[in-house]
Scaffold this motif. Structure first.
Motif, PDB file in Angstrom:
ATOM      1  N   LYS A  80      -6.037  54.368  72.562  1.00 47.45           N
ATOM      2  CA  LYS A  80      -5.782  54.131  70.896  1.00 47.45           C
ATOM      3  C   LYS A  80      -6.739  55.287  70.492  1.00 47.45           C
ATOM      4  O   LYS A  80      -7.994  55.417  70.986  1.00 47.45           O
ATOM      5  CB  LYS A  80      -6.094  52.916  70.381  1.00 47.45           C
ATOM      6  CG  LYS A  80      -5.116  51.825  70.463  1.00 47.45           C
ATOM      7  CD  LYS A  80      -5.532  50.611  69.659  1.00 47.45           C
ATOM      8  CE  LYS A  80      -4.241  49.763  69.363  1.00 47.45           C
ATOM      9  NZ  LYS A  80      -4.366  48.537  68.444  1.00 47.45           N
ATOM     10  N   GLU A  84     -11.819  49.372  64.588  1.00 44.48           N
ATOM     11  CA  GLU A  84     -10.567  48.909  63.769  1.00 44.48           C
ATOM     12  C   GLU A  84     -11.048  47.666  63.091  1.00 44.48           C
ATOM     13  O   GLU A  84     -11.208  46.536  63.575  1.00 44.48           O
ATOM     14  CB  GLU A  84      -9.495  48.502  65.005  1.00 44.48           C
ATOM     15  CG  GLU A  84      -8.316  48.169  64.345  1.00 44.48           C
ATOM     16  CD  GLU A  84      -7.032  47.915  65.512  1.00 44.48           C
ATOM     17  OE1 GLU A  84      -6.525  46.940  65.389  1.00 44.48           O
ATOM     18  OE2 GLU A  84      -6.715  49.006  66.316  1.00 44.48           O
ATOM     19  N   HIS A  94      -6.293  37.687  69.319  1.00 46.23           N
ATOM     20  CA  HIS A  94      -6.221  39.251  68.579  1.00 46.23           C
ATOM     21  C   HIS A  94      -5.921  40.325  69.598  1.00 46.23           C
ATOM     22  O   HIS A  94      -5.130  40.967  69.427  1.00 46.23           O
ATOM     23  CB  HIS A  94      -7.388  39.173  67.826  1.00 46.23           C
ATOM     24  CG  HIS A  94      -7.217  40.464  66.840  1.00 46.23           C
ATOM     25  ND1 HIS A  94      -6.588  40.651  65.461  1.00 46.23           N
ATOM     26  CD2 HIS A  94      -7.711  42.032  67.058  1.00 46.23           C
ATOM     27  CE1 HIS A  94      -6.558  41.823  65.173  1.00 46.23           C
ATOM     28  NE2 HIS A  94      -7.297  42.535  65.960  1.00 46.23           N
ATOM     29  N   LYS A 100      -2.458  40.574  71.108  1.00 44.88           N
ATOM     30  CA  LYS A 100      -1.380  41.085  70.299  1.00 44.88           C
ATOM     31  C   LYS A 100      -1.649  42.742  70.482  1.00 44.88           C
ATOM     32  O   LYS A 100      -0.651  43.484  70.009  1.00 44.88           O
ATOM     33  CB  LYS A 100      -1.775  40.733  68.979  1.00 44.88           C
ATOM     34  CG  LYS A 100      -1.144  39.203  68.625  1.00 44.88           C
ATOM     35  CD  LYS A 100      -1.328  38.770  67.343  1.00 44.88           C
ATOM     36  CE  LYS A 100      -1.545  37.221  67.154  1.00 44.88           C
ATOM     37  NZ  LYS A 100      -1.820  36.651  65.758  1.00 44.88           N
ATOM     38  N   LYS A 101      -2.681  43.127  70.432  1.00 42.45           N
ATOM     39  CA  LYS A 101      -3.081  44.628  70.697  1.00 42.45           C
ATOM     40  C   LYS A 101      -2.798  45.395  72.063  1.00 42.45           C
ATOM     41  O   LYS A 101      -3.126  46.362  72.323  1.00 42.45           O
ATOM     42  CB  LYS A 101      -4.402  44.979  70.386  1.00 42.45           C
ATOM     43  CG  LYS A 101      -4.886  44.386  68.918  1.00 42.45           C
ATOM     44  CD  LYS A 101      -4.164  45.406  67.793  1.00 42.45           C
ATOM     45  CE  LYS A 101      -4.790  44.921  66.607  1.00 42.45           C
ATOM     46  NZ  LYS A 101      -3.912  45.767  65.375  1.00 42.45           N
ATOM     47  N   TYR A 160     -13.463  46.596  67.509  1.00 45.12           N
ATOM     48  CA  TYR A 160     -12.797  45.486  66.775  1.00 45.12           C
ATOM     49  C   TYR A 160     -13.848  44.918  65.932  1.00 45.12           C
ATOM     50  O   TYR A 160     -14.478  44.070  66.461  1.00 45.12           O
ATOM     51  CB  TYR A 160     -12.080  44.552  67.636  1.00 45.12           C
ATOM     52  CG  TYR A 160     -10.655  45.452  68.391  1.00 45.12           C
ATOM     53  CD1 TYR A 160      -9.567  45.422  67.713  1.00 45.12           C
ATOM     54  CD2 TYR A 160     -10.934  45.682  69.630  1.00 45.12           C
ATOM     55  CE1 TYR A 160      -8.583  46.341  68.425  1.00 45.12           C
ATOM     56  CE2 TYR A 160      -9.935  46.386  70.325  1.00 45.12           C
ATOM     57  CZ  TYR A 160      -8.697  46.466  69.700  1.00 45.12           C
ATOM     58  OH  TYR A 160      -7.694  47.173  70.208  1.00 45.12           O
ATOM     59  N   LYS A 188      -2.344  46.930  58.213  1.00 42.50           N
ATOM     60  CA  LYS A 188      -3.404  47.950  58.571  1.00 42.50           C
ATOM     61  C   LYS A 188      -4.220  48.561  57.267  1.00 42.50           C
ATOM     62  O   LYS A 188      -3.740  48.870  56.276  1.00 42.50           O
ATOM     63  CB  LYS A 188      -2.676  49.451  59.157  1.00 42.50           C
ATOM     64  CG  LYS A 188      -3.465  50.305  59.498  1.00 42.50           C
ATOM     65  CD  LYS A 188      -3.031  51.766  59.969  1.00 42.50           C
ATOM     66  CE  LYS A 188      -3.838  53.019  60.139  1.00 42.50           C
ATOM     67  NZ  LYS A 188      -3.461  54.120  60.476  1.00 42.50           N
ATOM     68  N   CYS A 199     -10.707  44.417  61.194  1.00 39.48           N
ATOM     69  CA  CYS A 199      -9.975  42.909  61.124  1.00 39.48           C
ATOM     70  C   CYS A 199     -10.351  41.672  60.296  1.00 39.48           C
ATOM     71  O   CYS A 199     -11.703  41.455  60.341  1.00 39.48           O
ATOM     72  CB  CYS A 199      -9.951  42.210  62.431  1.00 39.48           C
ATOM     73  SG  CYS A 199      -9.774  43.331  64.011  1.00 39.48           S
TER      74      CYS A 199
END
Length: 473
Positions: A8, A419, A439, A442-443, A400, A66, A421
């Motif tokens: 990413k 990122e 979490h 899901k990523k 995260y 997002k 959350c």
């Protein structure tokens, strides 16, 4: 195993809104393609337009799940020419006159200027650059309300062109009346970042911060470095601001062009050393305003900014008025991802760690780098711990940041590799691990991969801090 598989992007992308991207469809597509922050250039646009676009961004941000930051960029105390009935064709050797205070003359080549004291501030022999340096002139004489120059380079003089006077201190206030009105608008719209144009010294940033605080805004101050005086006062400006923008358009005009890459590297390095976010802006994909493909030099320029590990790279005219805004975002994303995989300049190794929290962050980054972890998961109230870790530039990990505040989440969009959350804080370490696992799966993080957890939240009634190496089940 080094986690290159589903890499990413760490470098954030800022896109300027304008006529080419103002539709809901384009805004949705830009967020979908990876824009992290939208810039509102207050040299253009009106309050109703700004309010409308902010609402659209916020709606699509929620729909896509997002967080997207909002940046208001002040026009600043720019010196501009007045209106002309028709463009003027100038050639070397022509005499051109700038007038102030409503002075009327019958010279063939003349235009008014919006800054009354330009005649006082400038000296005979100084160079005047008009329209981003496309027209160069030398001052040959000056009177009370007149500044006469000799044209050095051919060009077309048009209405409301920007004027640069390299090396000359201009006695304009850091914030104009328009800027103050725009800042108020930004506060009302919930802007996360306020970029201050033509910063000259640390006090300029302090003034903007005082205004924001007095009006109840938690907006972050972004200092734009775009002239020689700002470069001279760089260290103090970095200390007094929340982030730095390297505005290479004006900076490249104000400074000798061969110095620009060195100045850029120095600014990025200094910001990373002081753990302040840094934005590389202007001309990243200038050719794509009109053309569907970038030049190879532009690709190298982008890669250099990413290799130096700037927090953000920014598009201006490419997305505001260009023909290929979505393609520009795609290219930035593609180049950034590939460059990040190859490694970085390593400026974060120069960061000096002072307190326990900073040292704790360093331990977490070292552990994550050592095991090739794809994720560092941070539980933080105000985002500070996440920004500390981002400042240390983990080699393989996305950061995260689990946080209970939406406003904090939006402000973290500026930071390298973070990122955000939005969560309700767990009550135990076990709940933290369970939340993280759900979490991350899901990523796309797979079973067997090792992740690092670090927390500053109270657990079991105390302010426990822990670092945990955990293998995803």
């Amino acid at each position: 195993m080094i986690p290159f598989k589903n890499w990413k992007r760490r470098t954030k992308i800022i896109a300027t809104l304008g006529p080419a991207t103002e539709s809901g469809e384009k805004i949705f597509s830009l967020i979908e393609k990876g824009v992290d922050i939208f810039r509102f250039n207050m040299s253009h646009g009106n309050p109703n337009w700004v309010r409308e676009k902010v609402g659209i961004i916020q709606e699509f941000s929620k729909r896509l799940g997002k967080y997207v930051g909002l940046l208001l960029d002040t026009q600043g105390p720019a010196i501009r020419t007045g209106d002309l009935p028709d463009p003027m064709q100038l050639k070397p050797g022509d005499i051109f006159t700038f007038t102030v205070r409503g002075e009327k003359i019958e010279d063939l080549h003349s235009v008014s200027v919006n800054y009354d004291d330009i005649v006082n501030d400038i000296h005979v022999g100084d160079v005047v650059l008009v329209d981003n340096g496309n027209i160069q002139m030398k001052v040959i004489s000056k009177e009370k309300n007149l500044l006469r120059c000799e044209v050095l380079t051919a060009g077309v003089m048009k209405s409301r062109r920007h004027i640069n006077i390299p090396g000359v201190r201009i006695n304009l206030p850091p914030l104009t009346k328009k800027d103050l009105n725009d800042i108020q608008l930004g506060i009302e719209c919930g802007m996360d970042f306020f970029a201050l144009s033509f910063v000259r010294e640390a006090n300029d940033c302090d003034l903007l911060r005082q205004i924001l605080i007095s009006k109840g805004s938690q907006g972050k101050v972004v200092a734009k470095i775009e002239d020689q005086l700002a470069v001279k006062n760089l260290s103090q400006i970095i200390d007094s601001s929340d982030a730095i923008m390297i505005a290479r358009g004006d900076l490249g005009i104000e400074c000798p062009f061969e110095e620009l890459p060195i100045i850029q590297r120095r600014i990025v390095k200094s910001c990373i050393q002081k753990r302040k976010p840094v934005i590389v802006a202007t001309h990243l994909l200038e050719s794509m305003i009109m053309n569907p493909a970038p030049t190879r030099a532009e690709i190298t320029d982008i890669a250099n900014a990413v290799y130096e590990q700037a927090d953000c790279i920014m598009l201006s005219g490419e997305t505001a008025s260009g023909k290929y805004p979505l393609e520009c975002v795609y290219i930035l994303d593609r180049v950034a991802v590939r460059t990040e995989k190859s490694g970085g300049a390593g400026y974060a190794s120069l960061v000096e760690l002072v307190n326990d929290e900073e040292k704790l962050a360093k331990i977490a980054v070292h552990l994550a780098d050592d095991v090739g972890s794809p994720a560092i998961c941070v539980f933080t109230r105000f985002g500070h711990l996440a920004t500390l870790i981002a400042g240390l530039r983990p080699r393989y990990s996305i950061i995260y940041s689990f946080c209970p505040d939406e406003e904090v989440c939006r402000k973290l969009t500026l930071h390298y590799g973070v990122e955000p959350c939005l969560v309700v804080f767990p009550k135990s370490q076990e709940e933290s691990i369970e939340m993280v696992e759900q979490h991350l799966k899901k990523k796309g993080i797979e079973s067997g991969q090792k992740i690092v957890l670090i927390s500053e939240i109270p657990l079991r009634g105390e302010r426990d801090r822990y670092i945990l190496l955990h293998q995803i089940h």
